[in-house]
Design a protein around this motif. Sequence first.
Motif, mmCIF file in Angstrom:
data_model
loop_
_atom_site.group_PDB
_atom_site.id
_atom_site.type_symbol
_atom_site.label_atom_id
_atom_site.label_comp_id
_atom_site.label_asym_id
_atom_site.label_seq_id
_atom_site.Cartn_x
_atom_site.Cartn_y
_atom_site.Cartn_z
ATOM 1 N N GLY A 134 -54.936 -34.211 33.526
ATOM 2 C CA GLY A 134 -54.122 -32.996 34.069
ATOM 3 C C GLY A 134 -52.876 -32.913 33.431
ATOM 4 N N ALA A 135 -52.293 -31.918 33.617
ATOM 5 C CA ALA A 135 -51.038 -31.342 33.030
ATOM 6 C C ALA A 135 -50.124 -32.307 32.912
ATOM 7 C CB ALA A 135 -50.605 -29.890 33.387
ATOM 8 N N ALA A 136 -48.797 -32.083 32.074
ATOM 9 C CA ALA A 136 -47.857 -33.153 32.148
ATOM 10 C C ALA A 136 -47.302 -33.230 33.450
ATOM 11 C CB ALA A 136 -46.858 -32.830 31.137
ATOM 12 N N ALA A 137 -46.852 -31.971 34.080
ATOM 13 C CA ALA A 137 -46.263 -31.922 35.442
ATOM 14 C C ALA A 137 -46.982 -32.578 36.553
ATOM 15 C CB ALA A 137 -45.660 -30.594 35.897
ATOM 16 N N THR A 138 -48.179 -32.357 36.160
ATOM 17 C CA THR A 138 -49.074 -33.284 37.505
ATOM 18 C C THR A 138 -49.184 -34.759 37.172
ATOM 19 O OG1 THR A 138 -50.521 -31.095 37.297
ATOM 20 C CG2 THR A 138 -51.833 -33.180 38.073
ATOM 21 N N VAL A 139 -49.309 -35.077 36.060
ATOM 22 C CA VAL A 139 -49.236 -36.490 35.702
ATOM 23 C C VAL A 139 -47.992 -37.211 36.182
ATOM 24 C CG1 VAL A 139 -49.301 -38.612 34.066
ATOM 25 C CG2 VAL A 139 -50.765 -36.124 33.636
ATOM 26 N N LEU A 140 -47.102 -36.359 35.939
ATOM 27 C CA LEU A 140 -45.426 -37.178 36.349
ATOM 28 C C LEU A 140 -45.314 -37.323 37.721
ATOM 29 C CD1 LEU A 140 -43.300 -35.295 33.810
ATOM 30 C CD2 LEU A 140 -43.623 -37.788 33.781
ATOM 31 N N GLY A 160 -50.375 -42.401 32.390
ATOM 32 C CA GLY A 160 -50.373 -41.712 31.685
ATOM 33 C C GLY A 160 -51.409 -40.686 31.803
ATOM 34 N N GLY A 161 -51.518 -39.540 31.171
ATOM 35 C CA GLY A 161 -52.516 -38.437 31.364
ATOM 36 C C GLY A 161 -52.401 -37.388 30.406
ATOM 37 N N ASP A 162 -53.524 -36.610 30.166
ATOM 38 C CA ASP A 162 -53.600 -35.622 29.426
ATOM 39 C C ASP A 162 -54.557 -34.501 30.109
ATOM 40 O OD1 ASP A 162 -53.045 -35.814 26.074
ATOM 41 O OD2 ASP A 162 -54.432 -34.203 26.728
ATOM 42 N N LEU A 163 -54.669 -33.499 29.464
ATOM 43 C CA LEU A 163 -55.300 -32.274 29.722
ATOM 44 C C LEU A 163 -56.775 -32.468 29.061
ATOM 45 C CD1 LEU A 163 -53.135 -29.146 29.441
ATOM 46 C CD2 LEU A 163 -54.520 -29.903 31.452
ATOM 47 N N ASN A 164 -56.992 -33.045 28.094
ATOM 48 C CA ASN A 164 -58.106 -33.403 27.220
ATOM 49 C C ASN A 164 -58.867 -34.532 27.831
ATOM 50 O OD1 ASN A 164 -60.152 -33.273 25.547
ATOM 51 N ND2 ASN A 164 -59.009 -33.973 23.755
ATOM 52 N N PRO A 165 -59.960 -34.464 28.602
ATOM 53 C CA PRO A 165 -60.759 -35.588 28.810
ATOM 54 C C PRO A 165 -61.152 -36.596 27.655
ATOM 55 C CG PRO A 165 -62.213 -33.702 29.046
ATOM 56 C CD PRO A 165 -60.678 -33.088 28.622
ATOM 57 N N GLU A 166 -61.404 -35.914 26.426
ATOM 58 C CA GLU A 166 -61.425 -37.003 25.362
ATOM 59 C C GLU A 166 -60.403 -37.878 25.088
ATOM 60 O OE1 GLU A 166 -64.293 -37.072 23.772
ATOM 61 O OE2 GLU A 166 -65.302 -35.354 25.128
ATOM 62 N N GLY A 221 -61.296 -31.555 21.385
ATOM 63 C CA GLY A 221 -60.669 -31.115 22.616
ATOM 64 C C GLY A 221 -59.204 -30.998 22.737
ATOM 65 N N TYR A 222 -58.654 -31.142 21.438
ATOM 66 C CA TYR A 222 -56.947 -31.076 21.544
ATOM 67 C C TYR A 222 -56.599 -29.901 22.190
ATOM 68 C CZ TYR A 222 -52.236 -31.628 19.640
ATOM 69 O OH TYR A 222 -50.861 -31.504 19.827
ATOM 70 N N ILE A 223 -55.762 -29.769 22.936
ATOM 71 C CA ILE A 223 -55.290 -28.626 23.761
ATOM 72 C C ILE A 223 -53.697 -28.245 23.239
ATOM 73 C CG2 ILE A 223 -54.664 -27.443 25.902
ATOM 74 C CD1 ILE A 223 -56.996 -29.133 27.229
ATOM 75 N N ASP A 224 -53.580 -27.130 22.488
ATOM 76 C CA ASP A 224 -52.084 -26.990 22.044
ATOM 77 C C ASP A 224 -51.687 -25.955 22.961
ATOM 78 O OD1 ASP A 224 -49.977 -26.604 20.427
ATOM 79 O OD2 ASP A 224 -51.265 -26.566 18.703
ATOM 80 N N VAL A 225 -50.258 -25.573 22.681
ATOM 81 C CA VAL A 225 -49.551 -24.347 23.677
ATOM 82 C C VAL A 225 -49.215 -23.127 22.950
ATOM 83 C CG1 VAL A 225 -47.529 -24.174 24.956
ATOM 84 C CG2 VAL A 225 -48.420 -26.437 24.798
ATOM 85 N N ASP A 248 -44.968 -37.007 23.650
ATOM 86 C CA ASP A 248 -45.169 -36.642 22.165
ATOM 87 C C ASP A 248 -45.942 -35.237 22.459
ATOM 88 O OD1 ASP A 248 -45.464 -36.077 19.710
ATOM 89 O OD2 ASP A 248 -47.093 -37.488 19.318
ATOM 90 N N PRO A 249 -45.076 -34.081 23.015
ATOM 91 C CA PRO A 249 -45.800 -32.990 23.530
ATOM 92 C C PRO A 249 -46.217 -32.364 22.066
ATOM 93 C CG PRO A 249 -43.627 -32.569 23.374
ATOM 94 C CD PRO A 249 -43.719 -34.078 22.864
ATOM 95 N N PRO A 250 -47.284 -31.212 22.515
ATOM 96 C CA PRO A 250 -47.908 -30.517 21.544
ATOM 97 C C PRO A 250 -46.684 -29.690 20.445
ATOM 98 C CG PRO A 250 -49.312 -30.203 23.323
ATOM 99 C CD PRO A 250 -48.124 -31.087 23.832
ATOM 100 N N TYR A 251 -46.782 -29.378 19.442
ATOM 101 C CA TYR A 251 -45.848 -28.641 18.754
ATOM 102 C C TYR A 251 -46.047 -27.047 18.683
ATOM 103 C CZ TYR A 251 -44.182 -33.470 16.978
ATOM 104 O OH TYR A 251 -43.950 -34.642 16.939
ATOM 105 N N ALA A 252 -47.014 -26.442 19.215
ATOM 106 C CA ALA A 252 -47.552 -25.244 18.918
ATOM 107 C C ALA A 252 -47.939 -24.822 17.737
ATOM 108 C CB ALA A 252 -46.153 -24.245 19.601
#
Length: 375
Positions: free
Chosen positions: A114-120, A335-341, A161-165, A133-137
């Motif tokens: 899930g997204a960062a806010a969801t994980v928290l 921990g969590g991430d949007l990317n299942p990989e 599967g990396y998801i940027d912003v 260590d968030p994405p740097y766009a």
Amino acid sequence: MTRQPGTGVRELRTAADLLRTLESGCYTLPELYQLAERAGLADRADGRRIIQDGQEQYKRRIRSALQSLRRQGRARQDDDQSAAWLIEGTTARPRRALLLWLPGDPGQAELVLGAAATVLAQADEPIDLIVADPPYALGRGEHRSAYRRTYGRDHSQVLGGYIDVDPAAYADWTAEWIAAAGAALRPGGYLAVITGGQQAARVQVAAEDIAGLTYVNSIAVKRPFGLYSTRRYVHAHHRVTLMTRGPLDSPQRVFDRPTEMPRGRTGQIYAVDVWTDIPDERRPGLLRYDNALHPALVSRLVRSTTRRGDLVCDPFLGSGTTLVTCLSEGRRFLGGDLNPEALRFAMGRVLAEIIPALRPAVEQLALFDAHEVPA
């Protein structure tokens, strides 16, 4: 799987290695329900009672059931497997994963898709440290991005599967997840955000103005290989923006100076905010995630701002470096991430590389405890 000579530690080299690791070290919920039935958990008091979520009560007790079975040796799959992940979903797309390992509490490491806010928001208690260590766009996940052209590595061994912003949405996105981080921290807890210099100011302003956090440090971490440029200075460092919830003089704030840092003339630890001793993270010839922090960087943050048993969260899991560090340093982890990989890679990395390395010390500790005689 491949074994490093003399170490007994497995390494993830290919996607097939990763899949085999997950297949041999995961329990799905249906399998766990069957184990709970065999253990008699369903027939305990109120076990069959239907509760608020429409399921039977015993299914809420599945974690302790598996832990009990593992202690009895009935859930071990082979002599070389000392840990397993309990997953919701499948090994190809885990939605949630819980590490079950004999030496510690079954909740010592948990992953959420899930997204960062969801994980928290998944934390069951206030968090002691959030490492992010968030994405740097920078368009890392795009095939034609400058990042991929400049760092022309063998991407056949890089998981996708990396998801940027979207750069246009970066300010609002940063404000959202940092607000969630501030709400999740305990008084005296820390937020440590690793970025490039360009985004560090945005992070600090959001943490102060939106989350109400207090500035502690801005740490410069030298990058061995900055991206070459002829039109401006080469970006040769990362920035760690360190914030805390509450005043700097709060007695609830932990700060232990790392023993490996420079010493003053009289021998006192001189904890400086410029770190030149952190190497670049490389996995030559091994399967890797798109980007990764070096464990030495995360370890220093964890050791200086938390104590053993504290809860650390990384809402941008990536390659799982914070997870690995917490297992090594005796901290609990969410921990969590949007990317299942990312979840899959971190889970496989723990089973293949971390648990085998930690097992000898854990077994020695267990042997000591078993023979300890009260005074």
